[in-house]
Design an enzyme around this catalytic site. Structure first.
Site, mmCIF file in Angstrom:
data_model
loop_
_atom_site.group_PDB
_atom_site.id
_atom_site.type_symbol
_atom_site.label_atom_id
_atom_site.label_comp_id
_atom_site.label_asym_id
_atom_site.label_seq_id
_atom_site.Cartn_x
_atom_site.Cartn_y
_atom_site.Cartn_z
ATOM 1 N N HIS A 124 0.836 -1.202 0.000
ATOM 2 C CA HIS A 124 0.000 0.000 0.000
ATOM 3 C C HIS A 124 0.860 1.236 0.000
ATOM 4 C CE1 HIS A 124 0.388 1.908 4.012
ATOM 5 N NE2 HIS A 124 0.691 0.699 4.434
ATOM 6 N N CYS A 125 0.251 2.315 -0.508
ATOM 7 C CA CYS A 125 0.843 3.648 -0.424
ATOM 8 C C CYS A 125 -0.175 4.539 0.274
ATOM 9 C CB CYS A 125 1.196 4.167 -1.815
ATOM 10 S SG CYS A 125 -0.239 4.300 -2.912
ATOM 11 N N ALA A 126 -0.222 5.801 -0.087
ATOM 12 C CA ALA A 126 -1.184 6.699 0.558
ATOM 13 C C ALA A 126 -2.589 6.499 0.013
ATOM 14 C CB ALA A 126 -0.753 8.157 0.393
#
Length: 541
Positions: free
Chosen positions: A500-502
């Site tokens: 995941h990222c933002a």
């Protein structure tokens, strides 16, 4: 031909004016039990808050103006008390007495009445449905410093905002874990934040047990100061007249109608909040108390009586509300309903900008798309943000009405200039994500599925920057910045990976890298922002 229309405002007046345009010789009588036949009911809360300064701006037409332009016989303060189908008369009552009015056609548009549960002291609570209600609330608010709003739906949230605008200290009590039930919990989180930031105290998963002289008591034991109490608990279709006339009610408690808006008496129609509609998801009857739906139904009934007949559309329930500068909109069904129905679905969260990020004033949006994984049909959508939500939800609602698939959103040619949108519009981006999922290029995991995946042995990999990670992270996540991922593949443990990222964009790229290196990797849909919003709401509940 004489048509008697029972109830004005959206559905009734749309039917009356359309019918006149189609039939100049028809006798059209409108019976309205209140003192106002045509007013902007969706604008009423904003006069309470002073946003709409002049009360007169809400009054759209009068009996005199309608008589001059449309030759309508509009009778205010006149209640239809009986429909005698055998004798084909409507019995009307006003201050002078009763009158029997023969009819050829009847259009029922009586609206809905506010829910008033048997709470001790409920008589002190005010509800907002018409102009008379508005006047009572404005008068009561003038001498009040505190208010409690019971109910967190559209009207409840609008009233809370506008009472704050008036300078009152406001608490909102909602029995559900969230306000705005059409939204899913992670989409309601920014709405809660906006309400709290502007001083509204939220009492969620709670309900009122008593209303005192200047307080409200809740089931949780809270005692809330309440010079003014607003009951905004929803509405129930006004069906007494239909029931007394022997007309059939549907499974949702509204008046049952066919595809031409006819009741089981072919000469009696029903429109607006009192009538059931056909839901877009499964064709089942639903209740949708929205002005645009009532307006269209009124027009269609006039067509059926005097012009080219049409059939009722399936209703998506497209709606929007403003909350302290936020635009909050939805169309179709939400994930809660799909899960309750056991229907398979695919979920997409994105967080694009309202327009090109390099142009001043861009705002972040939260968009959610619900898709049928087999047909790629769009089942619903939700949006929250400070700009651009309205047009994105409108485009998606139009796509749904036109049968455009989720992947097909990528192909839409939408107007672009940097101050209005992006070269890849947020709607196009939803289509690209949908196409990636449909084709198998991408796989995703939802925020509420993460705990189960971790329990089954998955590792969470956070590909944001160290600064982002330090500001807040998913517990147990392994931080490896996106641009270092290829060089640090050896640090990853065996087993499935959830990256995941933002907001999901870098996470998608990371998942593609890992997949092509032989790893079992999925992208956390909507990234950390969606996970945080969803878990925040579940924890608060």
């Amino acid at each position: 031909m004489r048509a008697i229309i029972i109830g004005g405002v959206a559905g009734g007046m749309s039917a009356a004016t359309r019918l006149r345009r189609l039939n100049e010789s028809a006798e059209i009588i409108v019976l309205e039990r209140s003192g106002y036949v045509s007013f902007a009911n969706c604008g009423l809360p904003y006069h309470v808050g002073g946003v709409i300064e002049e009360r007169s701006a809400l009054l759209l037409q009068t009996p005199a103006s309608l008589a001059d332009r449309f030759r309508l016989d509009v009778r205010l303060n006149t209640e239809a008390i009986e429909i005698d189908r055998g004798r084909r008369v409507v019995v009307a009552r006003d201050a002078r007495g009763t009158e029997e009015l023969p009819y050829d056609k009847v259009i029922l548009s009586p609206g809905a009445r506010p829910l008033r549960p048997p709470i001790p002291g409920i008589e002190r609570a005010l509800s907002l449905r018409g102009v008379e209600d508005l006047d009572a609330i404005v008068a009561a608010a003038a001498g009040s410093r505190t208010a409690v709003v019971i109910g967190g739906g559209f009207i409840g949230v609008e009233m809370a905002e506008n009472l704050v605008h008036r300078g009152l200290r406001v608490a909102l009590v909602e029995a559900l874990p969230q306000v705005m039930a059409p939204l899913d919990p992670e989409m309601a989180a920014p709405v809660h934040d906006a309400l709290r930031e502007h001083g509204v105290t939220l009492h969620l998963s709670d309900h009122v047990t008593a209303i005192g002289a200047d307080t409200v008591t809740t089931a949780s034991g809270a005692t809330l100061p309440a010079d003014l109490v607003i009951a905004a608990l929803g509405v129930r279709p006004e069906t007494r007249l239909a029931t007394d006339a022997g007309l059939t009610l549907g499974p949702r408690g509204g008046i049952a109608v066919d595809a031409r808006h006819r009741t089981d008496d072919p000469d009696i129609y029903a429109v607006g909040d009192a009538a059931e509609k056909v839901g877009a998801l499964d064709g089942e009857p639903i209740l949708v108390p929205l002005a645009n739906t009532a307006n269209l139904a009124g027009r269609r009934v006039a067509d059926d009586i005097a012009g080219p007949p049409g059939t009722a559309r399936r209703v998506l329930g497209t709606a929007i509300v403003g909350v302290f500068g936020l635009q909050v909109a939805s169309t179709g069904v939400n994930e809660k309903r799909l899960r309750d129905a056991g229907r398979r679905h695919r979920v997409i969260h994105t967080h694009p900008s309202s327009h090109a990020g390099y142009y001043p004033g861009a705002e972040s949006l939260a968009l959610k798309l619900l898709v049928d994984p087999e047909s790629d049909a769009i089942l619903g959508a939700q949006g929250v943000g400070r700009a651009g939500v309205d047009k994105r939800i409108d485009v998606i609602a139009t796509a749904m009405a036109g049968g455009i698939t989720a992947s097909g959103l990528a192909e839409l040619e939408l107007a672009y200039a940097p101050q209005f949108g992006s070269a890849k519009d947020p709607v196009n981006l939803l289509g690209h994500v949908a196409d990636n999922l449909r084709s198998g290029v991408a796989r995703s995991l939802q925020w509420h599925e993460l705990d189960a995946a971790v329990a089954a042995g998955a590792t969470v990999v956070d590909v944001r920057t160290p600064t982002e990670f330090a500001a807040g992270a998913i517990p147990g996540a392994l931080p490896i910045p996106m641009d270092e991922l290829r060089d640090r593949l050896g640090e990853l443990p065996d087993g499935p990976l959830v990256v995941h990222c933002a907001v999901g964009v870098r996470g998608h790229t990371a998942a593609r890298i890992l997949t092509q290196h032989g790893r079992d990797a999925v992208n956390l849909d909507g990234g950390y922002v969606t996970w945080r919003a969803g878990t925040q709401e579940v924890g608060a509940a």
